[in-house]
Design a protein around this motif. Structure first.
Motif, mmCIF file in Angstrom:
data_model
loop_
_atom_site.group_PDB
_atom_site.id
_atom_site.type_symbol
_atom_site.label_atom_id
_atom_site.label_comp_id
_atom_site.label_asym_id
_atom_site.label_seq_id
_atom_site.Cartn_x
_atom_site.Cartn_y
_atom_site.Cartn_z
ATOM 1 N N MET A 81 -14.431 34.830 -3.071
ATOM 2 C CA MET A 81 -13.281 34.973 -2.188
ATOM 3 C C MET A 81 -13.079 36.458 -1.889
ATOM 4 O O MET A 81 -13.462 37.312 -2.656
ATOM 5 C CB MET A 81 -12.033 34.389 -2.835
ATOM 6 N N SER A 82 -12.413 36.679 -0.775
ATOM 7 C CA SER A 82 -12.129 38.050 -0.357
ATOM 8 C C SER A 82 -10.650 38.207 -0.062
ATOM 9 O O SER A 82 -9.967 37.242 0.301
ATOM 10 C CB SER A 82 -12.913 38.399 0.906
ATOM 11 N N VAL A 83 -10.177 39.423 -0.197
ATOM 12 C CA VAL A 83 -8.826 39.762 0.225
ATOM 13 C C VAL A 83 -8.956 40.324 1.632
ATOM 14 O O VAL A 83 -9.758 41.221 1.890
ATOM 15 C CB VAL A 83 -8.181 40.788 -0.729
ATOM 16 N N LEU A 84 -8.163 39.759 2.544
ATOM 17 C CA LEU A 84 -8.239 40.113 3.956
ATOM 18 C C LEU A 84 -6.855 40.395 4.507
ATOM 19 O O LEU A 84 -5.847 39.944 3.947
ATOM 20 C CB LEU A 84 -8.832 38.950 4.761
ATOM 21 N N ILE A 85 -6.819 41.094 5.627
ATOM 22 C CA ILE A 85 -5.598 41.216 6.423
ATOM 23 C C ILE A 85 -5.876 40.403 7.684
ATOM 24 O O ILE A 85 -6.854 40.667 8.393
ATOM 25 C CB ILE A 85 -5.307 42.685 6.777
ATOM 26 N N PHE A 86 -5.033 39.401 7.934
ATOM 27 C CA PHE A 86 -5.310 38.545 9.076
ATOM 28 C C PHE A 86 -4.036 37.925 9.632
ATOM 29 O O PHE A 86 -2.971 37.995 9.015
ATOM 30 C CB PHE A 86 -6.327 37.458 8.709
ATOM 31 N N ASP A 87 -4.182 37.343 10.807
ATOM 32 C CA ASP A 87 -3.060 36.712 11.492
ATOM 33 C C ASP A 87 -3.091 35.223 11.204
ATOM 34 O O ASP A 87 -4.005 34.525 11.639
ATOM 35 C CB ASP A 87 -3.168 36.971 12.997
ATOM 36 N N VAL A 88 -2.126 34.736 10.465
ATOM 37 C CA VAL A 88 -2.064 33.310 10.140
ATOM 38 C C VAL A 88 -1.235 32.526 11.161
ATOM 39 O O VAL A 88 -1.286 31.303 11.184
ATOM 40 C CB VAL A 88 -1.512 33.045 8.715
ATOM 41 N N GLU A 89 -0.496 33.224 11.995
ATOM 42 C CA GLU A 89 0.380 32.543 12.950
ATOM 43 C C GLU A 89 -0.293 32.315 14.300
ATOM 44 O O GLU A 89 0.040 31.389 15.006
ATOM 45 C CB GLU A 89 1.670 33.341 13.116
ATOM 46 N N ASP A 90 -1.238 33.181 14.675
ATOM 47 C CA ASP A 90 -1.949 33.055 15.950
ATOM 48 C C ASP A 90 -3.430 33.268 15.687
ATOM 49 O O ASP A 90 -3.954 34.370 15.845
ATOM 50 C CB ASP A 90 -1.421 34.071 16.966
ATOM 51 N N THR A 91 -4.093 32.205 15.264
ATOM 52 C CA THR A 91 -5.504 32.334 14.892
ATOM 53 C C THR A 91 -6.393 32.668 16.083
ATOM 54 O O THR A 91 -7.522 33.103 15.901
ATOM 55 C CB THR A 91 -6.012 31.050 14.209
ATOM 56 N N SER A 92 -5.897 32.505 17.296
ATOM 57 C CA SER A 92 -6.690 32.856 18.477
ATOM 58 C C SER A 92 -6.864 34.370 18.602
ATOM 59 O O SER A 92 -7.732 34.835 19.332
ATOM 60 C CB SER A 92 -6.046 32.300 19.747
ATOM 61 N N ASN A 152 -7.993 36.260 16.341
ATOM 62 C CA ASN A 152 -9.216 36.602 15.598
ATOM 63 C C ASN A 152 -9.098 37.896 14.792
ATOM 64 O O ASN A 152 -10.103 38.551 14.526
ATOM 65 C CB ASN A 152 -10.425 36.692 16.539
ATOM 66 N N ILE A 153 -7.904 38.284 14.399
ATOM 67 C CA ILE A 153 -7.735 39.467 13.560
ATOM 68 C C ILE A 153 -8.118 39.097 12.137
ATOM 69 O O ILE A 153 -7.558 38.177 11.546
ATOM 70 C CB ILE A 153 -6.292 39.996 13.604
ATOM 71 N N CYS A 154 -9.067 39.825 11.597
ATOM 72 C CA CYS A 154 -9.507 39.607 10.224
ATOM 73 C C CYS A 154 -10.119 40.912 9.721
ATOM 74 O O CYS A 154 -11.230 41.274 10.107
ATOM 75 C CB CYS A 154 -10.511 38.463 10.167
ATOM 76 N N ILE A 155 -9.378 41.625 8.910
ATOM 77 C CA ILE A 155 -9.796 42.932 8.416
ATOM 78 C C ILE A 155 -10.061 42.819 6.916
ATOM 79 O O ILE A 155 -9.135 42.566 6.140
ATOM 80 C CB ILE A 155 -8.700 43.991 8.684
ATOM 81 N N PRO A 156 -11.309 43.003 6.496
ATOM 82 C CA PRO A 156 -11.615 42.903 5.066
ATOM 83 C C PRO A 156 -11.015 44.065 4.269
ATOM 84 O O PRO A 156 -11.032 45.204 4.713
ATOM 85 C CB PRO A 156 -13.140 42.930 5.022
ATOM 86 N N VAL A 157 -10.478 43.730 3.114
ATOM 87 C CA VAL A 157 -9.924 44.741 2.213
ATOM 88 C C VAL A 157 -10.858 44.929 1.021
ATOM 89 O O VAL A 157 -11.301 46.040 0.745
ATOM 90 C CB VAL A 157 -8.504 44.345 1.729
ATOM 91 N N ALA A 158 -11.157 43.857 0.317
ATOM 92 C CA ALA A 158 -12.018 43.936 -0.873
ATOM 93 C C ALA A 158 -12.372 42.529 -1.315
ATOM 94 O O ALA A 158 -11.699 41.567 -0.939
ATOM 95 C CB ALA A 158 -11.294 44.663 -2.003
ATOM 96 N N SER A 159 -13.398 42.441 -2.126
ATOM 97 C CA SER A 159 -13.639 41.146 -2.768
ATOM 98 C C SER A 159 -12.470 40.904 -3.716
ATOM 99 O O SER A 159 -11.812 41.846 -4.172
ATOM 100 C CB SER A 159 -14.955 41.164 -3.546
ATOM 101 N N GLU A 160 -12.217 39.650 -4.009
ATOM 102 C CA GLU A 160 -11.101 39.332 -4.905
ATOM 103 C C GLU A 160 -11.310 39.971 -6.279
ATOM 104 O O GLU A 160 -10.369 40.500 -6.877
ATOM 105 C CB GLU A 160 -10.941 37.827 -5.019
ATOM 106 N N LYS A 161 -12.544 39.961 -6.742
ATOM 107 C CA LYS A 161 -12.859 40.556 -8.044
ATOM 108 C C LYS A 161 -12.553 42.057 -8.039
ATOM 109 O O LYS A 161 -11.907 42.577 -8.957
ATOM 110 C CB LYS A 161 -14.328 40.307 -8.384
ATOM 111 N N LYS A 162 -13.004 42.768 -7.006
ATOM 112 C CA LYS A 162 -12.738 44.216 -6.909
ATOM 113 C C LYS A 162 -11.250 44.481 -6.734
ATOM 114 O O LYS A 162 -10.712 45.450 -7.262
ATOM 115 C CB LYS A 162 -13.509 44.835 -5.742
ATOM 116 N N PHE A 163 -10.578 43.607 -5.967
ATOM 117 C CA PHE A 163 -9.151 43.812 -5.751
ATOM 118 C C PHE A 163 -8.405 43.741 -7.069
ATOM 119 O O PHE A 163 -7.576 44.597 -7.363
ATOM 120 C CB PHE A 163 -8.587 42.789 -4.763
ATOM 121 N N HIS A 164 -8.716 42.718 -7.872
ATOM 122 C CA HIS A 164 -8.037 42.579 -9.164
ATOM 123 C C HIS A 164 -8.417 43.716 -10.119
ATOM 124 O O HIS A 164 -7.561 44.194 -10.874
ATOM 125 C CB HIS A 164 -8.359 41.225 -9.807
#
Length: 105
Positions: free
Chosen positions: A1-12, A14-26
């Motif tokens: 899994m990855s930690v992302l910054i994204f738009d959950v309200e308007d999926t059209s 297509n905003i999806c900015i990677p932050v880190a893998s979940e393991k690296k984030f933790h």
């Protein structure tokens, strides 16, 4: 899994900015957030457009922390991701002015 910054309200958008893998984030990011007392960023947090300058400042603080306290390989990983976020987050919000908040998770 990855930690992302994204738009959950308007999926059209297509905003999806990677932050880190979940393991690296933790392992790295959560420690940095705690050390720097940053509450605006994290898993399960809304990023508000009105707070963009503060959010970018928080990312810069994490970047500086990583450069100072992490081993070179880990620091480079964090710094490269943050440099991408610092460029992409304002750009995406500029392209999608109707979006007032993004999910970090």
């Amino acid at each position: 899994m990855s930690v992302l910054i994204f738009d959950v309200e308007d999926t059209s958008s297509n905003i999806c900015i990677p932050v880190a893998s979940e393991k690296k984030f933790h392992a790295i990011w959560e420690y940095a957030l705690k050390e720097l007392n940053i509450c605006r960023l994290g898993i399960g947090v809304w990023l508000q457009r009105n707070d963009l300058e503060l959010i970018l400042s928080d990312f810069c603080r994490i970047k500086n922390w990583a450069e100072q306290y992490l081993p070179t390989i880990e620091a480079n990983y964090v710094v490269n991701h943050i440099n991408y976020i610092l460029k992409e987050l304002p750009s995406q919000w500029s392209k999608h002015p109707q979006i007032t908040r993004l999910w970090m998770g």
